[in-house]
Design an enzyme around this catalytic site. Sequence first.
Site, PDB file in Angstrom:
ATOM      1  N   GLU A 265      -2.677  -2.683 -13.164  1.00 42.99           N
ATOM      2  CA  GLU A 265      -2.316  -4.157 -13.621  1.00 42.99           C
ATOM      3  C   GLU A 265      -0.933  -4.668 -12.897  1.00 42.99           C
ATOM      4  O   GLU A 265      -0.124  -4.108 -13.219  1.00 42.99           O
ATOM      5  CB  GLU A 265      -2.270  -4.353 -15.062  1.00 42.99           C
ATOM      6  CG  GLU A 265      -3.413  -3.714 -15.812  1.00 42.99           C
ATOM      7  CD  GLU A 265      -3.472  -3.718 -17.140  1.00 42.99           C
ATOM      8  OE1 GLU A 265      -2.617  -4.624 -17.839  1.00 42.99           O
ATOM      9  OE2 GLU A 265      -4.187  -3.134 -18.043  1.00 42.99           O
ATOM     10  N   GLU A 315      -9.530 -14.474 -20.770  1.00 46.95           N
ATOM     11  CA  GLU A 315     -10.279 -14.043 -21.852  1.00 46.95           C
ATOM     12  C   GLU A 315      -9.610 -14.682 -23.095  1.00 46.95           C
ATOM     13  O   GLU A 315      -8.567 -14.478 -23.569  1.00 46.95           O
ATOM     14  CB  GLU A 315      -9.903 -12.476 -21.960  1.00 46.95           C
ATOM     15  CG  GLU A 315     -10.277 -11.778 -20.794  1.00 46.95           C
ATOM     16  CD  GLU A 315      -9.878 -10.117 -20.911  1.00 46.95           C
ATOM     17  OE1 GLU A 315     -10.673  -9.513 -21.716  1.00 46.95           O
ATOM     18  OE2 GLU A 315      -8.928  -9.964 -20.239  1.00 46.95           O
ATOM     19  N   LYS A 318      -8.624 -12.557 -26.467  1.00 47.26           N
ATOM     20  CA  LYS A 318      -7.590 -11.533 -26.396  1.00 47.26           C
ATOM     21  C   LYS A 318      -6.673 -11.676 -27.653  1.00 47.26           C
ATOM     22  O   LYS A 318      -6.393 -12.610 -28.060  1.00 47.26           O
ATOM     23  CB  LYS A 318      -6.926 -11.357 -25.204  1.00 47.26           C
ATOM     24  CG  LYS A 318      -7.771 -10.803 -23.944  1.00 47.26           C
ATOM     25  CD  LYS A 318      -6.731 -10.478 -22.774  1.00 47.26           C
ATOM     26  CE  LYS A 318      -5.891  -9.172 -23.355  1.00 47.26           C
ATOM     27  NZ  LYS A 318      -4.781  -8.691 -22.124  1.00 47.26           N
ATOM     28  N   GLU A 326      -1.420 -14.197 -23.347  1.00 40.78           N
ATOM     29  CA  GLU A 326      -2.089 -13.159 -23.337  1.00 40.78           C
ATOM     30  C   GLU A 326      -3.788 -13.500 -22.773  1.00 40.78           C
ATOM     31  O   GLU A 326      -4.482 -12.848 -22.180  1.00 40.78           O
ATOM     32  CB  GLU A 326      -2.526 -12.379 -24.478  1.00 40.78           C
ATOM     33  CG  GLU A 326      -1.348 -11.146 -24.572  1.00 40.78           C
ATOM     34  CD  GLU A 326      -1.396 -10.085 -23.352  1.00 40.78           C
ATOM     35  OE1 GLU A 326      -2.464  -9.931 -22.912  1.00 40.78           O
ATOM     36  OE2 GLU A 326      -0.464  -9.471 -22.866  1.00 40.78           O
TER      37      GLU A 326
END
Length: 480
Positions: A265, A315, A318, A326
Amino acid sequence: MGGGKFMGCFFVVFFAALLVGLVSGIGVNWGTQSTHPLPSSTVVKMLKDNGIQKVKLFDADPDILNALKKSGIQVMVGIPNDLLYTMANSMQAAEKWVSKNVSAHVSSGGVDIRYVAVGNEPFLSTYNGSFESTTLPALQNIQSALVKAGLGNQVKVTVPLNADVYQSTQMPSDGDFRQDIHDLMVQIVKFLSQNNAPFTVNIYPFISLYADLNFPVDYAFFNGFSSPINDNGRIYDNVFDANHDTLVWALQRNGFPNIPIIVGEVGWPTDGDRNANLQFAQRFNQGFMSRYIAGKGTPMRPGPMDAYLFSFIDEDAKSIQPGNFERHWGLFYYDGQPKYQLNIGSRTNGLVGATGVAYLPKKWCILKPSASLNSDQVAPSVSYACQNADCTSLGYQTSCGGLDAKGNISYAFNSYFQVNDQIDSACKFPGLSVVTDKDPSTGDCKFRIMIQTDSAGLHGNGRIWSLRIVLLVFLFLTFL
């Protein structure tokens, strides 16, 4: 002599071009913690349209794997941390998991699975050692299950680890594994090495900036830092290289100088913090991609790198425990539209967005113009909306940080309204809310309209009725 010099130059240029040609395309992380995920087939088309050759998953969702059939995209499937105990304590469970989530898709489904990620950052300090006793046994059992299934050479195991598993006192060359898990890390690396498997690490320069107000901003990027670190002749003008090579030294110090490293990542968020914005994200990701495309590694590993950008799509469900950012790591917004121009090597025209996306009607839930800000219902209503939707674009120096009090309330109400598919009862805050067909967006602050997705339909009327009941209970309690 001149001819020899020409031939030498030609060889160097040819060899450099060959090296660049050997650099595999960039990978991306495909997370699924969204209230309204795009259809898997749409995301796979986006991957192909953008020339993405590798994808990293956090589980083994059969719908996603079916969509990846015969796509030509290499896949890393994942085993969530909550399954590590089971995998560690039952060889039968490990074999069953491999049979269902790997073998079935590789043999008959035409899914090009290359890796199984066992756990996800299981040794984070915040987990307080919860997975320290199960990660290695789970890794060993999954490896044995892959071998038993005849996939030991084709599919490799790995453990994506956060960069906090290693540390240094000052320079990268001081690098070693974290003291409390040192021996465990050596055991894991030894097992990976014995099975020709890679070490996977997640590196986030953004977190360095987020965690330390005194961190030099330019050191987080790749544009050259005015005060680089000189580590015995190796020059570090960005924190990514320094972080990566701290790992290289940790591996080398413990007897594993040549184990392959995957950057599982790497990326930069676009909202939810003063340093999370479109400009910084574009600057970081383009800086990283320019080096990646050129086959430029780090001072300790100067060759081509294997990496997965985090992440492909935002997202909105999250956990925000680490921070509001995030929910904003994506190269694309929740609806599959690109956030900014980025050359990832496959094309020069930038990112290609999703096609055929259907949106809900153009209507928004906002604060009623006649509503009083002094109402006792304002605070609990906003709190309820944000707890059950997404208000992470509100805050200091975020995309909606310039809104006034009324704007903040409207944003919260609309977020809840959209997440709940614009059902009438999702805009019934007591004496405060009203539905409008006039877009309340202003400047960089966008009041989103939710997309129509299969997931909303899957929840069906049961979901809508449960939401109505919850909201009615909330309204009842606020009037007590």
